[in-house]
Design an enzyme around this catalytic site. Structure first.
Site, PDB file in Angstrom:
ATOM      1  N   ASP A  15       0.831  -1.209   0.000  1.00 49.74           N
ATOM      2  CA  ASP A  15       0.000   0.000   0.000  1.00 49.74           C
ATOM      3  C   ASP A  15       0.868   1.262   0.000  1.00 49.74           C
ATOM      4  OD1 ASP A  15      -2.352   1.404  -0.016  1.00 49.74           O
ATOM      5  OD2 ASP A  15      -2.694   1.254   2.138  1.00 49.74           O
ATOM      6  N   HIS A  32       2.472   3.039  -9.034  1.00 46.24           N
ATOM      7  CA  HIS A  32       2.325   1.594  -9.283  1.00 46.24           C
ATOM      8  C   HIS A  32       3.533   1.060 -10.063  1.00 46.24           C
ATOM      9  CE1 HIS A  32      -1.579   1.884  -7.588  1.00 46.24           C
ATOM     10  NE2 HIS A  32      -2.163   2.460  -8.608  1.00 46.24           N
ATOM     11  N   LEU A 126      11.987 -19.529  -5.143  1.00 51.51           N
ATOM     12  CA  LEU A 126      10.953 -18.766  -4.410  1.00 51.51           C
ATOM     13  C   LEU A 126       9.648 -18.888  -5.181  1.00 51.51           C
ATOM     14  CD1 LEU A 126      10.464 -16.319  -2.177  1.00 51.51           C
ATOM     15  CD2 LEU A 126      10.396 -14.927  -4.234  1.00 51.51           C
TER      16      LEU A 126
HETATM   17  C1  FPP Z   1      -2.130   0.100  -3.225  1.00 52.11           C
HETATM   18  O1  FPP Z   1      -1.638   1.411  -3.245  1.00 52.11           O
HETATM   19  C2  FPP Z   1      -1.597  -0.624  -4.349  1.00 52.11           C
HETATM   20  C3  FPP Z   1      -2.332  -1.184  -5.344  1.00 52.11           C
HETATM   21  C4  FPP Z   1      -3.797  -1.163  -5.406  1.00 52.11           C
HETATM   22  C5  FPP Z   1      -1.671  -1.852  -6.454  1.00 52.11           C
HETATM   23  C6  FPP Z   1      -0.457  -2.625  -6.069  1.00 52.11           C
HETATM   24  C7  FPP Z   1       0.300  -2.851  -7.290  1.00 52.11           C
HETATM   25  C8  FPP Z   1       1.627  -2.806  -7.381  1.00 52.11           C
HETATM   26  C9  FPP Z   1       2.585  -2.606  -6.288  1.00 52.11           C
HETATM   27  C10 FPP Z   1       2.228  -2.973  -8.690  1.00 52.11           C
HETATM   28  C11 FPP Z   1       2.687  -4.387  -8.820  1.00 52.11           C
HETATM   29  C12 FPP Z   1       1.593  -5.132  -9.305  1.00 52.11           C
HETATM   30  C13 FPP Z   1       1.584  -5.875 -10.364  1.00 52.11           C
HETATM   31  C14 FPP Z   1       0.653  -5.471 -11.407  1.00 52.11           C
HETATM   32  C15 FPP Z   1       2.381  -7.117 -10.479  1.00 52.11           C
HETATM   33  P1  FPP Z   1      -2.667   2.577  -3.387  1.00 52.11           P
HETATM   34  O2  FPP Z   1      -2.819   2.908  -4.819  1.00 52.11           O
HETATM   35  O3  FPP Z   1      -3.945   2.241  -2.682  1.00 52.11           O
HETATM   36  O4  FPP Z   1      -1.910   3.722  -2.634  1.00 52.11           O
HETATM   37  P2  FPP Z   1      -2.543   4.871  -1.739  1.00 52.11           P
HETATM   38  O5  FPP Z   1      -3.128   4.205  -0.521  1.00 52.11           O
HETATM   39  O6  FPP Z   1      -1.348   5.706  -1.413  1.00 52.11           O
HETATM   40  O7  FPP Z   1      -3.544   5.597  -2.584  1.00 52.11           O
END
Ligand code: FPP
Length: 239
Positions: A15, A32, A126
């Site tokens: 997150d 992302h 892994l």
């Molecule tokens: C939450 O941060 C993150 C997500 C919903 C997406 C997680 C995805 C990745 C780390 C990219 C890797 C993934 C793949 C496609 C393999 P948020 O957007 O909710 O952040 P915020 O809470 O700061 O708004």
């Protein structure tokens, strides 16, 4: 007795990508993209430390509620990351598995997941489980439906066997980055005895030192699984 020094199975709620990007006046999607790099580095660091399974929450059943362009960008990031990274993952012995409802995904995304799984199926350094279009409640309902279809008696064991993560076992340690303290529908059943670790670090800034801090906190926990301290073996894993 404390937990063994390295968890066999770590799960992560990655997150904070959006906030990381906003702080830099960048579009959320830049967060992302940075998140993918951090995931790659974290997977490598986990393998180096002897972690056997890493399960990450990349797209939840609820993430469809995000603006359409962010949803579509997340799909693209996944497909592009797989086409770029599968060879390297293969070389490093990473076995990729995708967990979640495939029905809701486009043909292009489904094919990309299938190909990546097939390419890395024989790797064993892994296992990287990427939860995509995943929800903990979906997982339990899906398992219950599968059991009902067989007519098998519903027990904790039989239901566990139908969960999407069955071959990986339950996570020993669940890390959530980004400062929030909730599971957000991640691995609800499997988290029953997981140690939880919340980090204020935003996912795109999560580095090896943060991973080591989480592992160190885990190693200091006493995992009792419902027993008393006195009942635990003096050495070895309580798991
Ligand atoms: C939450 O941060 C993150 C997500 C919903 C997406 C997680 C995805 C990745 C780390 C990219 C890797 C993934 C793949 C496609 C393999 P948020 O957007 O909710 O952040 P915020 O809470 O700061 O708004």
């Amino acid at each position: 007795m404390t937990a063994p020094s390295v968890p066999k199975h770590i799960a992560i709620v990655m997150d904070g990508n959006g906030r990381w990007a906003s702080k830099r006046f960048l579009p959320r999607i830049a967060g992302h993209k940075q998140g993918v790099d951090v995931l790659k580095r974290t997977a490598r660091a986990c393998a180096q430390r002897g972690v056997e399974v890493l399960t990450v929450f990349a797209f939840s059943s609820e993430n469809w509620r995000r603006p359409a362009e962010e949803v579509s960008a997340l799909m693209d990031i996944l497909v592009v990351a797989l086409s770029r990274e599968v060879n390297q993952l293969k070389k490093e012995g990473v076995k990729l598995q995708f967990i979640g409802a495939r029905e809701g995904l486009s043909e292009r995304v489904r094919k990309s997941l299938q190909d990546a799984e097939a390419e890395t199926a024989h790797n064993d350094s892994l296992t990287l489980n990427v939860c995509f279009n995943y929800g903990g409640r979906w997982d339990v309902v899906h398992a219950a439906q599968a059991l009902a279809a067989t007519g098998e008696a519903i027990t904790e064991e039989s239901l566990s066997r139908k969960l999407s993560t069955f071959t990986s076992g339950d996570p020993d340690l669940i890390i959530r980055t980004g400062g929030e303290m909730r599971l957000s529908n991640f691995l609800l059943w499997q988290a029953a005895y997981s140690e939880l670790y919340f980090s204020a670090t935003l996912w795109p800034e999560f580095g090896e030192a943060d991973l080591d801090a989480a592992i160190q906190a885990y190693a200091s926990r006493e995992r009792r699984f419902g027993m008393t301290s006195e009942q635990l073996p003096q050495s070895g894993s309580a798991a």
